[in-house]
Design a protein around this motif. Structure first.
Motif, short mmCIF file in Angstrom:
data_model
loop_
_atom_site.label_atom_id
_atom_site.label_comp_id
_atom_site.label_asym_id
_atom_site.label_seq_id
_atom_site.Cartn_x
_atom_site.Cartn_y
_atom_site.Cartn_z
N PRO A 1 93.15 -36.86 -33.96
CA PRO A 1 94.54 -36.82 -34.46
C PRO A 1 95.58 -37.00 -33.35
CG PRO A 1 93.25 -35.15 -35.57
CD PRO A 1 92.38 -35.72 -34.47
N ASP B 1 98.43 -38.25 -36.90
CA ASP B 1 98.08 -37.47 -38.10
C ASP B 1 98.10 -38.30 -39.37
OD1 ASP B 1 97.53 -35.00 -36.90
OD2 ASP B 1 99.66 -34.48 -36.83
N ASP B 2 99.03 -39.25 -39.47
CA ASP B 2 99.12 -40.07 -40.70
C ASP B 2 97.84 -40.88 -40.91
OD1 ASP B 2 101.66 -39.09 -41.17
OD2 ASP B 2 102.68 -40.85 -40.33
N LEU C 1 90.84 -39.41 -44.04
CA LEU C 1 90.28 -38.29 -44.80
C LEU C 1 90.34 -38.53 -46.31
CD1 LEU C 1 91.62 -35.28 -42.73
CD2 LEU C 1 89.23 -35.97 -43.02
N ALA C 2 91.34 -39.28 -46.77
CA ALA C 2 91.44 -39.59 -48.20
C ALA C 2 90.26 -40.43 -48.66
CB ALA C 2 92.76 -40.31 -48.49
N GLU D 1 91.24 -27.36 -44.82
CA GLU D 1 91.13 -28.15 -46.04
C GLU D 1 91.57 -27.28 -47.20
OE1 GLU D 1 88.52 -31.62 -47.81
OE2 GLU D 1 87.44 -30.19 -46.60
N ARG E 1 91.18 -29.68 -39.06
CA ARG E 1 92.23 -29.37 -40.03
C ARG E 1 91.70 -28.40 -41.09
NH1 ARG E 1 95.18 -34.82 -42.07
NH2 ARG E 1 96.21 -35.38 -40.12
N THR F 1 95.01 -38.62 -41.95
CA THR F 1 95.17 -38.26 -43.36
C THR F 1 94.65 -39.38 -44.26
OG1 THR F 1 97.06 -36.83 -42.88
CG2 THR F 1 96.86 -37.64 -45.15
N ARG F 2 94.95 -40.62 -43.92
CA ARG F 2 94.46 -41.77 -44.70
C ARG F 2 92.94 -41.88 -44.62
NH1 ARG F 2 97.34 -46.25 -41.95
NH2 ARG F 2 95.86 -47.54 -43.08
N ALA G 1 87.79 -32.64 -43.45
CA ALA G 1 89.01 -32.19 -42.76
C ALA G 1 88.67 -31.16 -41.68
CB ALA G 1 90.01 -31.62 -43.75
#
Length: 173
Positions: free
Chosen positions: A141, A146-147, A153-154, A168, A166, A150-151, A161
């Motif tokens: 990260p 971070d963005d 992880l999606a 979750e 991170r 996040t993508r 996470a």
């Protein structure tokens, strides 16, 4: 074309020849001009140093080995724009490790992912593999943002996470 000789090795701009006593001479290609050699990629060095510090590895070589193994395992699980963007955000060597992986046909749970890293690592246990995974993914990260994480992880099943350092959270239901 000029050549230099250092301890029995003659190096020209395009090749290096190792001198041996009797027998054939080995020709070793020199790095192409303008191309970085193994230890002069500062972003790769920063990544490996961050992994070494995060995982408290005894040597840089160990941190580099773990970094390559974990990134190669991750590479098959990230696809599409996220894979392209991740490769662009990483140092060149790390990007090549990610991009060279064939996409998986079945997504692994986070626990299965850790087990797959253990299977790729000589002498690893699930606990040491979990440590290795967290040491590598936990520094991403700060490196890629971070963005993007996040993508990524999606795309992955629940549970990843935590591997990226991170929490979750699940929606109240």
């Amino acid at each position: 074309m000029s050549a230099t000789t250092v301890t029995g090795v003659t190096r020209t701009p395009t090749t290096a020849t190792a001198e041996t006593s009797p027998g054939p001479r080995a020709v070793i290609p020199a790095p192409p001009r303008g191309r970085r050699t193994r230890d002069d990629d500062p972003r790769w060095n920063e990544l490996v140093d961050a992994v070494r510090e995060s995982g408290r590895y005894a040597t840089r070589a160990e941190a580099e080995r773990v970094t390559r193994i974990v990134l190669s395992a991750l590479g098959g699980h990230v696809t599409g724009d996220e894979r392209v963007d991740l490769a662009r955000a990483l140092p060149g060597r790390a990007a090549r490790v990610i991009a060279s992986q064939i996409p998986v046909t079945r997504r692994l749970t986070a626990a299965e992912f850790v087990d797959s890293v253990a299977a790729r690592t000589e002498g690893a246990t699930p606990a040491t593999a979990r440590w290795d995974v967290g040491s590598v993914l936990g520094v991403l990260p700060a490196l890629v943002g971070d963005d993007l994480v996040t993508r990524v992880l999606a795309q992955l099943p629940p549970g990843y996470a935590l591997l990226f350092g991170r929490a979750e959270l699940s929606p109240a239901g």
